[in-house]
Design an enzyme around this catalytic site. Sequence first.
Site, PDB file in Angstrom:
ATOM      1  N   THR A 208      47.437  13.970  37.505  1.00 13.56           N
ATOM      2  CA  THR A 208      46.447  14.511  36.567  1.00 13.56           C
ATOM      3  C   THR A 208      45.775  15.678  37.269  1.00 13.56           C
ATOM      4  O   THR A 208      45.812  15.759  38.491  1.00 13.56           O
ATOM      5  CB  THR A 208      45.361  13.427  36.298  1.00 13.56           C
ATOM      6  OG1 THR A 208      45.949  12.358  35.594  1.00 13.56           O
ATOM      7  CG2 THR A 208      44.165  13.938  35.521  1.00 13.56           C
ATOM      8  N   ARG A 236      50.017   4.726  24.598  1.00 11.11           N
ATOM      9  CA  ARG A 236      49.045   4.373  25.644  1.00 11.11           C
ATOM     10  C   ARG A 236      48.148   5.577  25.930  1.00 11.11           C
ATOM     11  O   ARG A 236      48.607   6.703  26.101  1.00 11.11           O
ATOM     12  CB  ARG A 236      49.778   3.970  26.916  1.00 11.11           C
ATOM     13  CG  ARG A 236      48.877   3.631  28.107  1.00 11.11           C
ATOM     14  CD  ARG A 236      48.692   4.787  29.056  1.00 11.11           C
ATOM     15  NE  ARG A 236      47.998   4.418  30.289  1.00 11.11           N
ATOM     16  CZ  ARG A 236      47.579   5.285  31.200  1.00 11.11           C
ATOM     17  NH1 ARG A 236      47.777   6.575  31.021  1.00 11.11           N
ATOM     18  NH2 ARG A 236      46.966   4.886  32.282  1.00 11.11           N
ATOM     19  N   THR A 259      41.148  10.721  38.892  1.00 13.76           N
ATOM     20  CA  THR A 259      42.598  10.680  38.729  1.00 13.76           C
ATOM     21  C   THR A 259      43.074   9.348  39.290  1.00 13.76           C
ATOM     22  O   THR A 259      42.378   8.717  40.085  1.00 13.76           O
ATOM     23  CB  THR A 259      43.299  11.850  39.461  1.00 13.76           C
ATOM     24  OG1 THR A 259      42.997  11.764  40.863  1.00 13.76           O
ATOM     25  CG2 THR A 259      42.851  13.198  38.947  1.00 13.76           C
TER      26      THR A 259
HETATM   27  N1  ASP Z   1      44.493   8.844  35.201  1.00 16.27           N
HETATM   28  C1  ASP Z   1      45.721   9.177  34.541  1.00 16.27           C
HETATM   29  C2  ASP Z   1      46.034   8.123  33.536  1.00 16.27           C
HETATM   30  O1  ASP Z   1      45.856   6.953  33.834  1.00 16.27           O
HETATM   31  C3  ASP Z   1      46.876   9.327  35.431  1.00 16.27           C
HETATM   32  C4  ASP Z   1      46.610   9.835  36.810  1.00 16.27           C
HETATM   33  O2  ASP Z   1      45.608  10.432  37.081  1.00 16.27           O
HETATM   34  O3  ASP Z   1      47.445   9.653  37.686  1.00 16.27           O
HETATM   35  O4  ASP Z   1      46.514   8.466  32.488  1.00 16.27           O
END
Ligand code: ASP
Length: 356
Positions: A208, A236, A259
Amino acid sequence: MTVPPSPRVDRRHFIAASGAAALTAALPRPADAARPQVRGGPVVISSGNGLVAVARALAQLNDGVDPAAAVVHGVAAVEDDPRDMSVGLGGLPNEQGVVQLDASVMHGPTHKAGAVAGLENVRNAAAVALEVLRRTDHVLLVGAGALAFARACGFEEENLLTERARQAWLKWKGNLNPDDDWLDDDQLVTPAPDSRAHAGPTPHTHGTIHCAALNDQGDLGACTTTSGLSYKIPGRVGDSPIIGAGMYVENDIGAAGATGRGESVIQSCGAFQIVQHMGRGDHPTAACLKVLEWIARHTRRPALLNDRGQPNFGCTMYAVRKDGAYGSATMRGRNVQFAVADAAGARKEECAVLYG
Ligand code: ASP
């Protein structure tokens, strides 16, 4: 309520909207105001994949662009980059091979937010979220509605699944279950015509970009944009488009984002909690660590814990306070970094680590 036009804002309108004098009076006295990095704005921070983004956003701030528009412009560099498989074009798809993006933006002076979830075919999800913020009385648009809105705003549609992301997804799918009709890698009948394509990239599971900016007027903006958890169940939604989870701004106090494992961040109201800790005087790094500790304390499912009872997943928090102090902390790992840009230039700094 008026929200400044994108990407530039009229400075007089902006200062009036921010109520700058009242904000200064309301500013909590930071417990550690003597820290050397405290010097006010402009400052931009982001996750470690955002070195280009913070530099771009800082240049925009220096041009008088509103902080919310500046961070959206910054992260577009990463959304447009097919090599980053966690965001926008080239992001890893859901379990059916479809790229679905989530993003949110928040504008400190008006406390207005905009977000999209499950957006398909439009690479700059953060820019669509900014249009939700600017043009509507809503906060969150999802799926087909988000795409129709993006079309109405003139965003172009394209296939976001790059060949590299498709190869990674196909490899994941082929190796998912030894009992299904997809042969696992070690059983493929003939070598792939192109062995490089066959090897595929190592699949990421999370990724992210979060980016937050403080300008020289003391006003804040932030955004988070992602393709979310790779190979997720279609529909999701992670933490990134959830206001108060993957991103939150309170113009009197600061901005925060996250993130990593979105489910944990949603269940902790992560970004909201960080901002409240800063409001009570915590340094941004301490506030990030407190929320990671909170997540660790509330993680109960054995599959999410290691043999020491600690969370076994990645999660990184980012925060910038109204006085210019900033910080980041991560659940675990070595050399985890975040990006910063200020008068000293754009660079990466080490995140604090909860479980080293
Ligand atoms: N936080 C993001 C999600 O769960 C993914 C990530 O940051 O790796 O969609």
